[in-house]
Design a protein around this motif. Structure first.
Motif, mmCIF file in Angstrom:
data_model
loop_
_atom_site.group_PDB
_atom_site.id
_atom_site.type_symbol
_atom_site.label_atom_id
_atom_site.label_comp_id
_atom_site.label_asym_id
_atom_site.label_seq_id
_atom_site.Cartn_x
_atom_site.Cartn_y
_atom_site.Cartn_z
ATOM 1 N N HIS A 10 0.852 -1.204 0.000
ATOM 2 C CA HIS A 10 0.000 0.000 0.000
ATOM 3 C C HIS A 10 0.884 1.249 0.000
ATOM 4 C CE1 HIS A 10 -3.371 2.607 0.749
ATOM 5 N NE2 HIS A 10 -2.748 3.104 1.832
ATOM 6 N N GLY A 11 1.949 1.203 0.776
ATOM 7 C CA GLY A 11 2.879 2.334 0.823
ATOM 8 C C GLY A 11 3.541 2.558 -0.528
ATOM 9 N N GLU A 12 3.947 1.479 -1.170
ATOM 10 C CA GLU A 12 4.552 1.587 -2.501
ATOM 11 C C GLU A 12 3.562 2.156 -3.507
ATOM 12 O OE1 GLU A 12 6.409 -1.987 -3.986
ATOM 13 O OE2 GLU A 12 7.178 -2.467 -1.984
ATOM 14 N N LEU A 13 2.323 1.660 -3.446
ATOM 15 C CA LEU A 13 1.286 2.170 -4.355
ATOM 16 C C LEU A 13 1.033 3.650 -4.097
ATOM 17 C CD1 LEU A 13 -1.273 -0.783 -4.396
ATOM 18 C CD2 LEU A 13 0.232 -0.051 -6.254
ATOM 19 N N PHE A 15 3.135 5.805 -2.876
ATOM 20 C CA PHE A 15 4.297 6.537 -3.389
ATOM 21 C C PHE A 15 4.243 6.638 -4.912
ATOM 22 C CE2 PHE A 15 8.740 6.555 -4.916
ATOM 23 C CZ PHE A 15 9.150 7.759 -4.359
ATOM 24 N N ASP A 16 3.919 5.511 -5.572
ATOM 25 C CA ASP A 16 3.805 5.519 -7.032
ATOM 26 C C ASP A 16 2.714 6.483 -7.481
ATOM 27 O OD1 ASP A 16 5.823 3.684 -7.279
ATOM 28 O OD2 ASP A 16 4.511 1.956 -7.655
ATOM 29 N N TRP A 17 1.602 6.496 -6.769
ATOM 30 C CA TRP A 17 0.490 7.384 -7.138
ATOM 31 C C TRP A 17 0.922 8.840 -6.997
ATOM 32 C CZ3 TRP A 17 -2.330 11.220 -4.816
ATOM 33 C CH2 TRP A 17 -3.467 11.640 -5.515
ATOM 34 N N GLN A 18 1.643 9.148 -5.925
ATOM 35 C CA GLN A 18 2.110 10.524 -5.712
ATOM 36 C C GLN A 18 3.070 10.944 -6.824
ATOM 37 O OE1 GLN A 18 3.723 10.353 -1.753
ATOM 38 N NE2 GLN A 18 1.754 10.864 -0.792
ATOM 39 N N LYS A 19 3.969 10.030 -7.217
ATOM 40 C CA LYS A 19 4.895 10.329 -8.313
ATOM 41 C C LYS A 19 4.131 10.577 -9.614
ATOM 42 C CE LYS A 19 8.390 7.764 -9.180
ATOM 43 N NZ LYS A 19 9.313 6.615 -9.346
#
Length: 102
Positions: A10-13, A15-19
């Motif tokens: 969830h954290g990776e997702l 972060f990816d969404w923010q990028k």
């Protein structure tokens, strides 16, 4: 363990969404700038076309205004050429008469 793994994903997702969201805003800003530049170029092109049309009309008017003088000059040149030709013929005739008399 699975909960920790899901939180990590969830954290990776997140972060990816923010990028991706940041990249989306950056691209949107570039598009807005490109649209402004295109509009500016279109305006400049339109102004150039208007100026070009105005100058073409002015040139056409100058040519039209000059036409009678140009025709008169052509007539005078033709008359001059004819006179020069006649003068040359006369000179040749005089030369022939002189040559025959000698």
């Amino acid at each position: 363990f699975e909960i920790a793994e899901q939180k990590g994903k969830h954290g990776e997702l997140q972060f990816d969404w923010q990028k991706l969201n940041s990249e989306k805003h950056s691209i949107h800003s570039e598009i807005v700038e490109a649209e402004k530049e295109c509009a500016s170029i279109r305006d400049e092109t339109d102004q150039i076309r208007v100026e070009q049309t105005r100058r073409r009309q002015r040139l056409d008017q100058l040519v039209a205004d000059n036409l009678p003088e140009r025709r008169a000059a052509d007539e005078v040149q033709a008359e001059h050429d004819k006179t020069q030709s006649e003068l040359q013929a006369t000179k040749e005739e005089i030369q022939n008469v002189k040559a025959a008399g000698e």
